[in-house]
Design an enzyme around this catalytic site. Structure first.
Site, PDB file in Angstrom:
ATOM      1  N   GLY A 179       0.822  -1.250  -0.090  1.00  0.00           N
ATOM      2  CA  GLY A 179       0.033  -0.084   0.094  1.00  0.00           C
ATOM      3  C   GLY A 179       0.928   1.174  -0.042  1.00  0.00           C
TER       4      GLY A 179
ATOM      5  N   GLY B 241      -0.001   4.281  -0.376  1.00  0.00           N
ATOM      6  CA  GLY B 241      -0.901   5.546  -0.212  1.00  0.00           C
ATOM      7  C   GLY B 241      -0.469   6.656   0.733  1.00  0.00           C
ATOM      8  N   TYR B 242      -1.690   7.413   1.340  1.00  0.00           N
ATOM      9  CA  TYR B 242      -1.230   8.535   2.071  1.00  0.00           C
ATOM     10  C   TYR B 242      -0.484   7.945   3.433  1.00  0.00           C
ATOM     11  CZ  TYR B 242      -3.991  11.804  -0.416  1.00  0.00           C
ATOM     12  OH  TYR B 242      -4.175  12.523  -1.514  1.00  0.00           O
TER      13      TYR B 242
ATOM     14  N   ARG C 152       0.218   5.018  -9.569  1.00  0.00           N
ATOM     15  CA  ARG C 152       0.782   5.642  -8.122  1.00  0.00           C
ATOM     16  C   ARG C 152       2.234   5.508  -7.916  1.00  0.00           C
ATOM     17  NH1 ARG C 152      -3.371   5.448  -2.829  1.00  0.00           N
ATOM     18  NH2 ARG C 152      -3.211   7.668  -2.674  1.00  0.00           N
TER      19      ARG C 152
ATOM     20  N   SER D 184      -2.562  -0.578   8.695  1.00  0.00           N
ATOM     21  CA  SER D 184      -4.270   0.136   8.263  1.00  0.00           C
ATOM     22  C   SER D 184      -4.903   0.070   9.505  1.00  0.00           C
ATOM     23  CB  SER D 184      -4.985  -1.109   7.407  1.00  0.00           C
ATOM     24  OG  SER D 184      -4.299  -1.110   6.089  1.00  0.00           O
TER      25      SER D 184
ATOM     26  N   GLU E 156      -1.567   3.655  12.671  1.00  0.00           N
ATOM     27  CA  GLU E 156      -0.707   4.886  12.545  1.00  0.00           C
ATOM     28  C   GLU E 156      -1.629   6.068  12.886  1.00  0.00           C
ATOM     29  OE1 GLU E 156       2.390   5.671  11.614  1.00  0.00           O
ATOM     30  OE2 GLU E 156       1.500   7.589  12.127  1.00  0.00           O
TER      31      GLU E 156
ATOM     32  N   LEU F 202     -11.376  12.240  19.007  1.00  0.00           N
ATOM     33  CA  LEU F 202     -10.933  13.382  18.267  1.00  0.00           C
ATOM     34  C   LEU F 202     -12.161  14.209  17.302  1.00  0.00           C
ATOM     35  CD1 LEU F 202      -7.383  12.478  16.797  1.00  0.00           C
ATOM     36  CD2 LEU F 202      -7.940  14.202  18.621  1.00  0.00           C
TER      37      LEU F 202
ATOM     38  N   CYS G  25     -10.923   9.262   7.281  1.00  0.00           N
ATOM     39  CA  CYS G  25     -10.740   8.089   8.398  1.00  0.00           C
ATOM     40  C   CYS G  25     -11.882   8.442   9.474  1.00  0.00           C
ATOM     41  CB  CYS G  25      -9.545   8.052   9.009  1.00  0.00           C
ATOM     42  SG  CYS G  25      -8.413   7.248   7.858  1.00  0.00           S
TER      43      CYS G  25
ATOM     44  N   ARG H 139     -10.886  13.550   0.281  1.00  0.00           N
ATOM     45  CA  ARG H 139     -11.790  12.566   0.936  1.00  0.00           C
ATOM     46  C   ARG H 139     -12.780  12.798   1.904  1.00  0.00           C
ATOM     47  NH1 ARG H 139      -7.776   7.466   1.306  1.00  0.00           N
ATOM     48  NH2 ARG H 139      -6.302   9.200   2.089  1.00  0.00           N
TER      49      ARG H 139
HETATM   50  P1  NAD Z   1      -4.938   5.143   0.229  1.00  0.00           P
HETATM   51  O1  NAD Z   1      -6.224   4.553  -0.466  1.00  0.00           O
HETATM   52  O2  NAD Z   1      -4.221   6.261   0.219  1.00  0.00           O
HETATM   53  O3  NAD Z   1      -3.934   3.929   0.034  1.00  0.00           O
HETATM   54  C1  NAD Z   1      -3.902   2.487  -0.030  1.00  0.00           C
HETATM   55  C2  NAD Z   1      -3.248   1.910  -0.995  1.00  0.00           C
HETATM   56  O4  NAD Z   1      -3.279   0.540  -0.966  1.00  0.00           O
HETATM   57  C3  NAD Z   1      -3.681   2.188  -2.395  1.00  0.00           C
HETATM   58  O5  NAD Z   1      -2.603   2.836  -3.123  1.00  0.00           O
HETATM   59  C4  NAD Z   1      -4.301   0.801  -3.067  1.00  0.00           C
HETATM   60  O6  NAD Z   1      -3.892   0.673  -4.587  1.00  0.00           O
HETATM   61  C5  NAD Z   1      -3.117  -0.097  -2.281  1.00  0.00           C
HETATM   62  N1  NAD Z   1      -3.498  -1.625  -2.268  1.00  0.00           N
HETATM   63  C6  NAD Z   1      -4.637  -1.954  -1.825  1.00  0.00           C
HETATM   64  N2  NAD Z   1      -4.849  -3.500  -1.884  1.00  0.00           N
HETATM   65  C7  NAD Z   1      -3.617  -3.894  -2.239  1.00  0.00           C
HETATM   66  C8  NAD Z   1      -2.939  -4.957  -2.517  1.00  0.00           C
HETATM   67  N3  NAD Z   1      -3.494  -6.123  -2.156  1.00  0.00           N
HETATM   68  N4  NAD Z   1      -1.605  -4.960  -3.016  1.00  0.00           N
HETATM   69  C9  NAD Z   1      -0.968  -3.800  -3.191  1.00  0.00           C
HETATM   70  N5  NAD Z   1      -1.565  -2.710  -2.702  1.00  0.00           N
HETATM   71  C10 NAD Z   1      -2.732  -2.575  -2.347  1.00  0.00           C
HETATM   72  O7  NAD Z   1      -5.160   4.704   1.920  1.00  0.00           O
HETATM   73  P2  NAD Z   1      -4.424   5.510   3.258  1.00  0.00           P
HETATM   74  O8  NAD Z   1      -5.176   6.842   3.472  1.00  0.00           O
HETATM   75  O9  NAD Z   1      -3.072   5.248   2.809  1.00  0.00           O
HETATM   76  O10 NAD Z   1      -4.879   4.624   4.257  1.00  0.00           O
HETATM   77  C11 NAD Z   1      -4.386   3.343   4.391  1.00  0.00           C
HETATM   78  C12 NAD Z   1      -5.066   2.792   5.876  1.00  0.00           C
HETATM   79  O11 NAD Z   1      -4.397   3.662   7.016  1.00  0.00           O
HETATM   80  C13 NAD Z   1      -6.413   2.939   6.151  1.00  0.00           C
HETATM   81  O12 NAD Z   1      -6.885   1.738   6.924  1.00  0.00           O
HETATM   82  C14 NAD Z   1      -6.607   4.237   6.768  1.00  0.00           C
HETATM   83  O13 NAD Z   1      -7.795   4.201   7.730  1.00  0.00           O
HETATM   84  C15 NAD Z   1      -5.397   4.174   7.846  1.00  0.00           C
HETATM   85  N6  NAD Z   1      -5.046   5.502   8.324  1.00  0.00           N
HETATM   86  C16 NAD Z   1      -4.898   6.449   7.397  1.00  0.00           C
HETATM   87  C17 NAD Z   1      -4.360   7.725   7.719  1.00  0.00           C
HETATM   88  C18 NAD Z   1      -4.445   8.982   6.692  1.00  0.00           C
HETATM   89  O14 NAD Z   1      -4.098  10.066   7.124  1.00  0.00           O
HETATM   90  N7  NAD Z   1      -4.861   8.769   5.466  1.00  0.00           N
HETATM   91  C19 NAD Z   1      -3.913   8.042   8.917  1.00  0.00           C
HETATM   92  C20 NAD Z   1      -3.707   7.016   9.707  1.00  0.00           C
HETATM   93  C21 NAD Z   1      -4.284   5.577   9.385  1.00  0.00           C
HETATM   94  C1  UGA Z   2      -6.840  12.287  11.919  1.00  0.00           C
HETATM   95  C2  UGA Z   2      -6.341  12.086  13.302  1.00  0.00           C
HETATM   96  O1  UGA Z   2      -5.774  13.358  13.692  1.00  0.00           O
HETATM   97  C3  UGA Z   2      -5.018  11.464  13.073  1.00  0.00           C
HETATM   98  O2  UGA Z   2      -4.500  11.076  14.354  1.00  0.00           O
HETATM   99  C4  UGA Z   2      -5.388   9.919  12.285  1.00  0.00           C
HETATM  100  O3  UGA Z   2      -4.354   9.218  12.253  1.00  0.00           O
HETATM  101  C5  UGA Z   2      -5.931  10.100  11.040  1.00  0.00           C
HETATM  102  O4  UGA Z   2      -7.055  11.058  11.268  1.00  0.00           O
HETATM  103  C6  UGA Z   2      -6.499   9.002  10.455  1.00  0.00           C
HETATM  104  O5  UGA Z   2      -6.673   7.872  11.206  1.00  0.00           O
HETATM  105  O6  UGA Z   2      -6.684   8.977   9.061  1.00  0.00           O
HETATM  106  P1  UGA Z   2      -6.436  13.717   9.688  1.00  0.00           P
HETATM  107  O7  UGA Z   2      -7.993  13.486   9.247  1.00  0.00           O
HETATM  108  O8  UGA Z   2      -5.415  13.625   8.695  1.00  0.00           O
HETATM  109  O9  UGA Z   2      -6.179  13.032  10.985  1.00  0.00           O
HETATM  110  O10 UGA Z   2      -6.449  15.285   9.973  1.00  0.00           O
HETATM  111  P2  UGA Z   2      -6.997  16.126  11.211  1.00  0.00           P
HETATM  112  O11 UGA Z   2      -6.153  17.064  11.487  1.00  0.00           O
HETATM  113  O12 UGA Z   2      -7.395  15.079  12.322  1.00  0.00           O
HETATM  114  O13 UGA Z   2      -8.461  16.761  10.865  1.00  0.00           O
HETATM  115  C7  UGA Z   2      -9.491  15.930  10.630  1.00  0.00           C
HETATM  116  C8  UGA Z   2     -10.571  17.132  10.218  1.00  0.00           C
HETATM  117  O14 UGA Z   2     -11.180  17.574  11.406  1.00  0.00           O
HETATM  118  C9  UGA Z   2     -10.304  18.088   9.130  1.00  0.00           C
HETATM  119  O15 UGA Z   2     -11.395  18.293   8.335  1.00  0.00           O
HETATM  120  C10 UGA Z   2     -10.227  19.394   9.985  1.00  0.00           C
HETATM  121  O16 UGA Z   2     -10.413  20.640   9.313  1.00  0.00           O
HETATM  122  C11 UGA Z   2     -11.187  18.861  11.158  1.00  0.00           C
HETATM  123  N1  UGA Z   2     -10.667  19.941  12.320  1.00  0.00           N
HETATM  124  C12 UGA Z   2      -9.817  19.346  13.139  1.00  0.00           C
HETATM  125  C13 UGA Z   2     -11.894  20.715  12.706  1.00  0.00           C
HETATM  126  O17 UGA Z   2     -13.021  21.076  12.235  1.00  0.00           O
HETATM  127  N2  UGA Z   2     -11.467  21.241  14.001  1.00  0.00           N
HETATM  128  C14 UGA Z   2     -10.308  20.938  14.601  1.00  0.00           C
HETATM  129  O18 UGA Z   2     -10.214  21.606  15.852  1.00  0.00           O
HETATM  130  C15 UGA Z   2      -9.651  20.063  14.468  1.00  0.00           C
END
Ligand code: NAD
Ligand code: UGA
Length: 470
Positions: free
Chosen positions: A9, A11-12, A39, A131, A168, A230, A279, A349
């Site tokens: 993966g 991704g982000y 990607r 994840s 994460e 949060l 998320c 998203r």
């Molecule tokens: P994302 O969609 O940006 O990336 C996931 C990637 O995995 C994609 O590029 C997809 O093509 C790839 N993928 C899926 N199945 C695959 C496979 N079998 N083999 C190879 N590649 C594969 O998602 P993301 O935002 O990185 O989030 C990933 C996980 O982390 C989620 O569970 C999310 O809840 C968690 N998370 C996200 C954030 C965030 O800030 N985005 C923060 C903390 C946790």
């Molecule tokens: C959030 C969590 O902060 C991370 O710890 C976590 O890892 C992540 O989700 C995840 O699991 O994906 P993120 O969604 O990237 O991170 O960004 P945040 O800073 O938490 O903001 C989330 C949303 O809340 C945004 O739309 C932001 O504008 C909003 N927000 C945040 C508010 O409206 N008010 C606030 O005081 C803070």
């Protein structure tokens, strides 16, 4: 000692997380794999401004490590076969159909990647859930892996596995500082040796007291709980924002007053257009589903209310714009500043802008949308319509249209209102003496992020609404 890491993966989470591990652990070879060729190509682009994820500082980290001990490839099988440790960092969105649709996490990508590890791993492999997953998913991962336990692939030694949970906590926009200096790293597991192997990777830059060790289920559930807490703060302050508007209180003053209480603390008390991002909503809905699954209906309803309040806040802002513009926005140009779900990211998203723009389009508005990082094709995908200059049936036909514009000045040309939906720092510096004369009077500024210089906007002749200000 871990010498080779594979992350499934790119991704982000997978991209930035592995880039920082590679940066801080030069002796470890880190390979990030993905099925998505474009990607991977973008991660390998020589032009570092074209990385698929925009995060301040990420380009420098990738620039230092890529080709040295950080690699991006679609060759999933080889990367797994060579790895001492495999991170599963694939997407886990809300299910859209079948059992649990609209609430439960869709685990098809986790299961597919676990099966791939089972098939391709060689010797002992530590499998790390990165994840965000429903509590007890490690049971599923362990079952899939144990079916391959003891098999011998090629010339390798028999397969054995240990499963860890290592959620994460990075936030987008601050991913690099969050990863470089985390509040804590959480490792859940049953195998002490595997836990210490992963702890030693983080130990290269994270102080030991910030590396927490728990059982698997506490680790999985802590991630959902952290996001729920949060998000709950944001819904709480947004509910108070509406009450402030009705009573003459100012939500920024209230947030400051309560945030100075050390038991409450100042963070995550910023009222706005509702939380977005991939998320918060999905993880709370997952918590709602889990509570329901275990027969905890009052608890499920409690967490559902956090999401409901968030949706209500977005609809409330769209309705408020319509009301202030004499009850109709049909045929009116509205400048929308900001489309990303928060500043310093190109991620849209679940951005509040999507729902609010759709509500306004439904009312027949003509939206001129400016965001420094979100391209028109992404806006089109989110709004589910193509950009268009003007309604085909004329301005009062009731047909809403949108277009992406290149500057705030272009957005406000002959607009009746300007609506700020993302807190990009540049929006604090808008030159109201320049912008206001370009608008059709009487003109409004709706500041849903509390970021603009309202005194200057008023002085330039605009009527002003700010979230949570009566
Ligand atoms: P994302 O969609 O940006 O990336 C996931 C990637 O995995 C994609 O590029 C997809 O093509 C790839 N993928 C899926 N199945 C695959 C496979 N079998 N083999 C190879 N590649 C594969 O998602 P993301 O935002 O990185 O989030 C990933 C996980 O982390 C989620 O569970 C999310 O809840 C968690 N998370 C996200 C954030 C965030 O800030 N985005 C923060 C903390 C946790
Ligand atoms: C959030 C969590 O902060 C991370 O710890 C976590 O890892 C992540 O989700 C995840 O699991 O994906 P993120 O969604 O990237 O991170 O960004 P945040 O800073 O938490 O903001 C989330 C949303 O809340 C945004 O739309 C932001 O504008 C909003 N927000 C945040 C508010 O409206 N008010 C606030 O005081 C803070």
């Amino acid at each position: 000692m871990i010498r080779t890491i594979c992350c499934i993966g790119a991704g982000y989470v997978g991209g930035p997380t592995m880039a920082v591990i590679a940066d801080r652990c030069p002796e470890v070879q880190v390979t990030v794999v993905d099925l998505n060729q474009s990607r991977i190509d973008a991660w390998n682009d020589v032009d570092l401004s074209k990385l698929p994820v925009y995060e301040p500082g990420l380009d420098q980290v990738v620039g230092r490590c890529r080709g040295r001990n950080l690699h991006f490839t679609t060759r999933v099988e080889a990367a797994i076969a060579n790895a001492d440790m495999v991170f599963l960092s694939v997407n886990t969105p809300t299910k859209t159909k079948g059992v649990g649709a609209g609430q439960a996490s869709d685990l098809r990508w986790i299961e597919a990647s676990a099966r791939q590890v089972a098939a391709c791993a060689q010797g002992h492999t530590i499998v790390v859930e990165k994840s965000t997953l429903p509590v007890r998913t490690a049971d599923t991962v362990k079952s899939i892996l144990s079916a391959a336990q003891g098999e011998v692939a090629g010339a390798g030694s028999p397969k054995t596995f240990s499963v860890l949970s290592n959620p994460e906590f990075l936030a987008e926009g601050t991913a690099i500082p969050d990863l470089e200096s985390p509040d804590r790293v959480l490792i859940g597991g049953e195998d002490p040796a595997a836990i210490e192997s992963l702890a030693s990777v983080y130990g290269n830059w994270v102080p030991q007291e910030r590396i927490l060790r728990t059982n698997l289920w506490s680790s999985e559930l802590s991630k959902l709980t952290a996001n729920a807490f949060l998000a709950q703060r944001i819904s709480s302050i947004n509910s108070i924002a509406a009450l402030c508007e009705a009573t003459g209180a100012d939500v920024n003053e209230v947030a400051h007053a309560i945030g100075t209480d050390t038991r409450i603390g100042p963070k995550f008390l910023k009222a706005g257009p509702g939380f977005g991002g991939s998320c918060f909503q999905k993880d709370i809905l997952n918590l709602v589903y889990l509570c329901g699954h275990y027969g905890l209906s009052a608890e499920a309803a409690y967490w559902q209310s956090v999401v409901d309040l968030n949706t209500w806040q977005q609809d409330r802002i769209a309705q408020l714009v319509v009301q202030r513009l004499f009850g109709t926005v049909t045929g009116k140009r509205i400048a929308v500043l900001g489309f990303a779900f928060k500043a310093d990211t190109n991620d849209t998203r679940e951005a509040p802008a999507i729902r609010i723009c759709k509500d306004l389009l439904e009312e027949g508005a003509q939206l001129a949308i400016y965001d420094p990082k979100v391209p028109a094709y992404q806006m089109g995908a989110d709004l589910a319509t193509e950009p268009q200059d003007a309604p085909t049936g004329g301005p009062l036909s009731g047909e809403g249209v949108w277009q992406r514009v290149a500057t705030p000045a272009e957005a406000v040309a002959q607009a009746d209102a300007l609506l700020i939906l993302t807190e990009w720092a540049s929006f604090a510096q808008l030159d109201w003496a320049d912008l206001a004369p370009r608008m059709r009077k009487p003109a409004w500024l709706f500041d849903a992020r509390s970021i603009a210089d309202l005194a200057a906007a008023r002085a330039a002749g605009l009527q002003v609404w700010r979230v949570g200000c009566g």
